[in-house]
Design a protein around this motif. Sequence first.
Motif, short mmCIF file in Angstrom:
data_model
loop_
_atom_site.label_atom_id
_atom_site.label_comp_id
_atom_site.label_asym_id
_atom_site.label_seq_id
_atom_site.Cartn_x
_atom_site.Cartn_y
_atom_site.Cartn_z
N GLN A 152 52.76 44.82 38.52
CA GLN A 152 51.70 43.82 38.71
C GLN A 152 50.57 44.05 37.69
N SER A 153 50.19 45.32 37.51
CA SER A 153 49.11 45.62 36.54
C SER A 153 49.52 45.19 35.13
N LEU A 154 50.81 45.41 34.81
CA LEU A 154 51.28 45.02 33.47
C LEU A 154 51.21 43.51 33.30
N LEU A 155 51.59 42.77 34.34
CA LEU A 155 51.52 41.31 34.24
C LEU A 155 50.07 40.85 34.07
N HIS A 156 49.15 41.50 34.77
CA HIS A 156 47.74 41.14 34.61
C HIS A 156 47.26 41.44 33.18
N SER A 157 47.71 42.58 32.63
CA SER A 157 47.31 42.93 31.25
C SER A 157 47.87 41.92 30.27
N LEU A 158 49.15 41.55 30.47
CA LEU A 158 49.76 40.57 29.56
C LEU A 158 49.06 39.21 29.68
N GLY A 159 48.65 38.87 30.89
CA GLY A 159 47.90 37.62 31.11
C GLY A 159 46.58 37.64 30.34
N ARG A 160 45.86 38.77 30.41
CA ARG A 160 44.58 38.87 29.69
C ARG A 160 44.82 38.81 28.18
N LEU A 161 45.84 39.55 27.75
CA LEU A 161 46.14 39.61 26.31
C LEU A 161 46.46 38.21 25.77
N SER A 162 47.17 37.42 26.55
CA SER A 162 47.63 36.11 26.07
C SER A 162 46.58 35.02 26.22
N THR A 163 45.62 35.18 27.14
CA THR A 163 44.72 34.05 27.43
C THR A 163 43.24 34.42 27.48
N TYR A 164 42.90 35.70 27.51
CA TYR A 164 41.52 36.17 27.64
C TYR A 164 40.96 35.91 29.05
N CYS A 165 41.78 35.32 29.95
CA CYS A 165 41.28 35.02 31.30
C CYS A 165 41.40 36.26 32.16
N HIS A 166 40.31 36.59 32.85
CA HIS A 166 40.30 37.78 33.69
C HIS A 166 39.79 37.40 35.08
N ALA A 167 40.49 36.43 35.69
CA ALA A 167 40.14 36.01 37.05
C ALA A 167 41.43 35.53 37.69
N PRO A 168 42.40 36.45 37.92
CA PRO A 168 43.72 36.02 38.38
C PRO A 168 43.69 35.25 39.69
N GLU A 169 42.67 35.53 40.52
CA GLU A 169 42.59 34.84 41.82
C GLU A 169 42.14 33.39 41.65
N GLN A 170 41.54 33.07 40.51
CA GLN A 170 41.06 31.69 40.29
C GLN A 170 41.93 30.94 39.29
N ALA A 171 42.55 31.65 38.36
CA ALA A 171 43.22 30.99 37.24
C ALA A 171 44.55 30.37 37.64
N SER A 172 44.89 29.26 36.99
CA SER A 172 46.14 28.55 37.27
C SER A 172 47.33 29.32 36.68
N ALA A 173 48.31 29.61 37.55
CA ALA A 173 49.51 30.33 37.06
C ALA A 173 50.23 29.50 36.01
N LYS A 174 50.24 28.18 36.21
CA LYS A 174 50.99 27.32 35.29
C LYS A 174 50.50 27.51 33.84
N VAL A 175 49.18 27.46 33.65
CA VAL A 175 48.64 27.57 32.29
C VAL A 175 48.77 29.01 31.76
N ILE A 176 48.39 29.97 32.59
CA ILE A 176 48.38 31.36 32.10
C ILE A 176 49.82 31.82 31.80
N VAL A 177 50.75 31.51 32.70
CA VAL A 177 52.12 32.00 32.48
C VAL A 177 52.74 31.29 31.27
N SER A 178 52.39 30.03 31.03
CA SER A 178 52.97 29.37 29.85
C SER A 178 52.45 30.04 28.57
N HIS A 179 51.20 30.51 28.58
CA HIS A 179 50.70 31.24 27.41
C HIS A 179 51.34 32.63 27.32
N MET A 180 51.57 33.26 28.47
CA MET A 180 52.24 34.59 28.43
C MET A 180 53.63 34.44 27.82
#
Length: 431
Positions: A152-180
Amino acid sequence: MEKKWDVVIIGGGLAGLIAANYLSRSGLSILILEKGKKVGGRAKTDRIHQQYFNLGPHALYKKGKAISILKELNVQLHGKSPHLAGDLIKDNLNYSAPFTASGILTTNLLNWKEKMEWVGVLVRLMTINTEKLAHLSLEQWVQHTTSSKNVQSLLHSLGRLSTYCHAPEQASAKVIVSHMKASLSGVLYLDNGWQTFIDRLHNHAVISGVQVQTHKSVNHIDPIEHNQFKLVLSNDEQIECKYVLSTTGPHELNHMLGEKSPFCQIDSFTKLTSVKGATLDVALTRLPNPKKLFAMGITEPIYFSVHSNYARLSDDGKSFVMHVFKYHHPDANIDINRVKNELEDFLEIIQPGWKSYKITSRYLPQIIVNQRLPQIGEEQMLKCIKKVIPGLYIAGDWACTDSILSEGAVSSGKQAAKDILEKERGYSLAD
Ligand SMILES: Cc1cc2nc3c(=O)[nH]c(=O)nc-3n(C[C@H](O)[C@H](O)[C@H](O)COP(=O)(O)OP(=O)(O)OC[C@H]3O[C@@H](n4cnc5c(N)ncnc54)[C@H](O)[C@@H]3O)c2cc1C
């Protein structure tokens, strides 16, 4: 009141320049008004003491929409892809980052079972249909995907690396995961920074007849009658046009429309919040630890990468240009001095004694990386605000339903040009 323009583009950043390039082929009269002293917006590069600093770390997705649209506009890009071999730092301990095959094999961050799970997650990520994630936050998607805390921590890190977004509880999985997913195909660091392609877009536009005026800040957009706008500038100049394309942030746009802005009535519009971070951009004469070129915090949302290892970022090509970046949570209260110390301390862990080799550095504590933190269910609102005032078009990194960053800026810039041409001429550009 002087000449009446067909299209006035507010903002000479990436979205505005892309739109101008597509519109310039149409014979319409086009004016870009940019409040800054040069074009480029957040994609600009500053040359400081012979070093080329983007505004923090900037990388283009190799297989993203931005690169393919830039190619369509004959903009050549020169640079290289960084390797994601490096370190992850958790509770002050260094681990090999499992973002490459050898990293996965050698890392002590994961046990064998977690390694197998991580590989499975990466494989699934490559083919995932992100449309199916529209109802999930990133946090919910991560929880559904794996029960391992480390994965889970790795997925959060990859999410930040790909999108700069650091609010997983608020951010849309659709947009963040497509950037990942896009980031797994690699990114490009550009020689001499992003200004190189900004300058090419600017030159192409000017050669094709687009007029660009800098130091021109629009205060007010007044829709005076059907298909006609009056813009009032901060120097009291007034400009009339048939179409307005705004590429400013959402709240600036709302402000320019004044009290009568229809956007004030839309709850999800008023709640839009931006993605912010702090960047420490550093140039050194030498690297104390030449093998340490990339690192991320796992417990702390911090990134470090030596961009000059892949792109030429100084006049002599000999110095080392790197970025240390902290991802801010949208609700965080930022103590800018404390954050600066954190970034410097992180750099000290990776490159001990770096201060002795410093040529120059720049600290930007609260920079807007993206004008919108993508959240669940915003598609309707984004579609609605693009229709509510006929003749007013919107582009920028916040204006795209399915992508953010340069991907969103470039594709919404092209889309706005298409929409204007379709309205004006009744024909559409190829996708
Ligand atoms: C630290 C950092 C790191 C980033 N890293 C990446 C990355 O790795 N990959 C990636 O794809 N993207 C990255 N980005 C994001 C990318 O830079 C932006 O998404 C993109 O440049 C936004 O372009 P834009 O045209 O939408 O907005 P902007 O660049 O903000 O352009 C809007 C322009 O409008 C002008 N303006 C505003 N108000 C007015 C007014 N009233 N009158 C006239 N002009 C006005 C502004 O001066 C500005 O020039 C990063 C951004 C930052 C800050």
